[in-house]
Scaffold this active site. Structure first.
Site, short mmCIF file in Angstrom:
data_model
loop_
_atom_site.label_atom_id
_atom_site.label_comp_id
_atom_site.label_asym_id
_atom_site.label_seq_id
_atom_site.Cartn_x
_atom_site.Cartn_y
_atom_site.Cartn_z
N ALA A 68 0.57 -1.17 -0.03
CA ALA A 68 0.30 -0.03 -0.60
C ALA A 68 1.16 1.35 0.04
O ALA A 68 2.27 1.30 0.53
CB ALA A 68 -0.79 -0.05 1.25
N GLY A 112 0.80 -5.72 1.04
CA GLY A 112 -0.25 -5.19 -0.25
C GLY A 112 -0.35 -5.98 -1.19
O GLY A 112 -1.30 -6.36 -1.69
N GLU A 115 -0.58 -9.22 -0.35
CA GLU A 115 -1.83 -9.22 -0.29
C GLU A 115 -2.70 -9.24 -1.91
O GLU A 115 -3.15 -10.08 -1.31
CB GLU A 115 -2.29 -8.49 0.82
CG GLU A 115 -1.33 -9.10 2.46
CD GLU A 115 -2.46 -7.73 3.12
OE1 GLU A 115 -1.59 -6.97 2.74
OE2 GLU A 115 -2.05 -7.86 4.31
N GLU A 135 4.73 -5.16 6.92
CA GLU A 135 4.33 -3.88 7.73
C GLU A 135 4.74 -3.51 9.24
O GLU A 135 4.79 -2.41 9.60
CB GLU A 135 2.88 -4.09 7.75
CG GLU A 135 2.13 -3.75 6.32
CD GLU A 135 1.80 -5.59 6.17
OE1 GLU A 135 2.50 -6.03 6.21
OE2 GLU A 135 0.56 -6.10 4.65
N1 CAA Z 1 5.02 3.89 -0.77
C1 CAA Z 1 4.71 4.42 -1.34
N2 CAA Z 1 6.05 4.48 -1.91
C2 CAA Z 1 6.97 3.22 -1.80
C3 CAA Z 1 6.11 2.11 -1.96
C4 CAA Z 1 5.38 2.02 -0.82
N3 CAA Z 1 4.98 1.21 0.08
N4 CAA Z 1 7.50 1.01 -2.24
C5 CAA Z 1 8.44 1.78 -2.10
N5 CAA Z 1 8.48 2.92 -2.80
C6 CAA Z 1 9.03 4.54 -3.34
C7 CAA Z 1 9.70 5.20 -2.40
O1 CAA Z 1 9.70 6.22 -1.44
C8 CAA Z 1 10.77 5.69 -3.58
O2 CAA Z 1 10.54 6.24 -3.90
P1 CAA Z 1 11.60 7.96 -4.68
O3 CAA Z 1 12.45 7.20 -5.74
O4 CAA Z 1 10.61 9.03 -4.82
O5 CAA Z 1 12.38 7.78 -2.97
C9 CAA Z 1 10.59 4.30 -4.96
O6 CAA Z 1 9.35 4.00 -4.57
C10 CAA Z 1 12.07 3.65 -4.93
O7 CAA Z 1 11.92 2.46 -3.38
P2 CAA Z 1 13.10 2.57 -2.68
O8 CAA Z 1 14.54 3.72 -2.96
O9 CAA Z 1 13.58 2.55 -1.65
O10 CAA Z 1 14.02 1.06 -3.85
P3 CAA Z 1 15.13 -0.05 -3.12
O11 CAA Z 1 14.98 -0.80 -4.06
O12 CAA Z 1 15.50 1.00 -2.13
O13 CAA Z 1 14.31 -0.81 -2.14
C11 CAA Z 1 12.00 -1.96 -1.29
C12 CAA Z 1 12.22 -1.64 -2.12
C13 CAA Z 1 12.63 -2.73 0.06
C14 CAA Z 1 10.79 -2.46 -2.38
C15 CAA Z 1 10.95 -0.55 -0.63
O14 CAA Z 1 11.24 0.07 -1.30
C16 CAA Z 1 10.57 -0.65 0.96
O15 CAA Z 1 10.72 -1.20 1.68
N6 CAA Z 1 9.40 -0.53 0.58
C17 CAA Z 1 8.20 -0.72 1.35
C18 CAA Z 1 7.97 -1.53 1.93
C19 CAA Z 1 6.25 -1.70 2.42
O16 CAA Z 1 6.66 -1.41 4.09
N7 CAA Z 1 5.21 -2.42 2.17
C20 CAA Z 1 4.61 -2.71 2.92
C21 CAA Z 1 4.06 -0.97 3.04
S1 CAA Z 1 2.12 -1.10 4.17
C22 CAA Z 1 0.95 -1.90 3.83
O17 CAA Z 1 1.00 -2.82 2.49
C23 CAA Z 1 -0.22 -2.71 4.96
C24 CAA Z 1 -1.22 -2.89 3.70
O18 CAA Z 1 -1.17 -4.31 4.06
C25 CAA Z 1 -2.27 -2.63 2.92
#
Ligand code: CAA
Length: 261
Positions: A68, A112, A115, A135
């Site tokens: 998400a 998400g 999921e 998460e």
């Molecule tokens: N939401 C918003 N933006 C996101 C995102 C997310 N879930 N995941 C990645 N992005 C964005 C980053 O902010 C970044 O944007 P900028 O270039 O503007 O800074 C861009 O995508 C590229 O990401 P990274 O630079 O972080 O890429 P990376 O290769 O270094 O890392 C990753 C990849 C490990 C997937 C890392 O991006 C990450 O940890 N993302 C978040 C994953 C996460 O926590 N997901 C769970 C979300 S909560 C949820 O989903 C609730 C639910 O159950 C419904």
């Protein structure tokens, strides 16, 4: 119809396969409200189109979806989330899809994203796929069914480890654990998914829908009730033209020509 956050195309003989590609590369396909709206509309139109026999949901080679959208969630309070019933409308559209839907997953399928892949009927994983429910690292828990569906897929111990620590699972581990139906080289992912979808499209569309409904019932009820449901649905298939054609074709040693009736 053109969308802002997804790409749609049809493939296969007679255009029977609807392919939806999540397309927010700048955010690793993070699932925001606008994308979820687009996805819901695309699914509605494929469901309504009698020519579509199977849907494929995919992303890029780098990310199916990284979860998400965190920037959209960050400002929300409990009351915001509760009042809008966050992660409900639109999101559940995928699990309510009546036609077979295949998740073709490469790269990150996190939160998400994982999921949403699990809401599909099967997951075909590229060899670079990474599944996870991270998460907990954000100070929340999975909210689109992860605690329930992952547990049903991989069992309590592995689900607990992933959800309590945020550890990611490789494609190989996901296949071993029963989360993915198979692993294929990343460059072949879409082709392999299309191959599976083509097989499904050649069969009777109502039968694939009924079969899907019966398998999904296994997650909702007891074994005895599930078997009773299956038995009645099996009996109901005897009323169809496709049952008559399928059995006649077998006995006449020819290929069946299903009319989806
Ligand atoms: N939401 C918003 N933006 C996101 C995102 C997310 N879930 N995941 C990645 N992005 C964005 C980053 O902010 C970044 O944007 P900028 O270039 O503007 O800074 C861009 O995508 C590229 O990401 P990274 O630079 O972080 O890429 P990376 O290769 O270094 O890392 C990753 C990849 C490990 C997937 C890392 O991006 C990450 O940890 N993302 C978040 C994953 C996460 O926590 N997901 C769970 C979300 S909560 C949820 O989903 C609730 C639910 O159950 C419904």
């Amino acid at each position: 119809m053109a969308y802002e956050n997804i790409l749609v195309e049809t493939k296969g003989a007679g255009g029977g396969i609807g392919i939806i590609t999540l397309d927010r590369p700048e955010a690793l396909n993070a699932l925001n409200a606008a994308l979820i709206t687009d996805l819901g509309q695309a699914l509605d139109s494929y469901e309504a189109d009698e020519n579509i026999g199977c849907i494929i949901l995919t992303g890029s080679n780098k990310a199916f979806a990284a979860g998400a959208d965190i920037s959209e969630m960050a400002p929300k309070s409990f009351m915001d989330a509760y009042r809008e019933n966050f992660i409900t409308d639109g999101w559940e559209r995928v699990s309510q899809c009546r036609k077979p839907i295949i998740a073709a997953v490469a790269g990150f399928a996190l939160g998400g994203g994982c999921e949403m892949a699990m809401m599909c009927d099967m997951i075909i994983a590229a060899d670079n796929a990474k599944f996870g429910q991270p998460e907990i690292n954000l100070g929340v828990i999975p909210g689109a069914g992860g605690t329930q569906r992952l547990t049903r897929f991989v069992g309590k111990s592995k689900a607990m480890e992933m959800i309590l620590t945020g550890r990611m699972m490789s494609a190989e581990e996901a296949e071993r654990a029963g989360l993915a139906s198979r692993v294929v080289p990343v460059d072949d992912l879409l082709e392999e998914a299309i191959g599976v979808a083509e097989k499904i499209c050649k069969l009777s569309q109502p039968m694939t829908m009924i079969a899907k409904e019966c398998v999904n019932r296994a997650y909702e009820t007891t074994l005895a009730e599930g078997v009773r449901f299956e038995r009645r649905m099996f009996h109901s298939t005897f009323s169809t033209e496709d049952k008559a054609e399928g059995m006649a074709a077998f006995l006449e040693k020819r290929t069946a020509k299903f009319k989806h009736r």
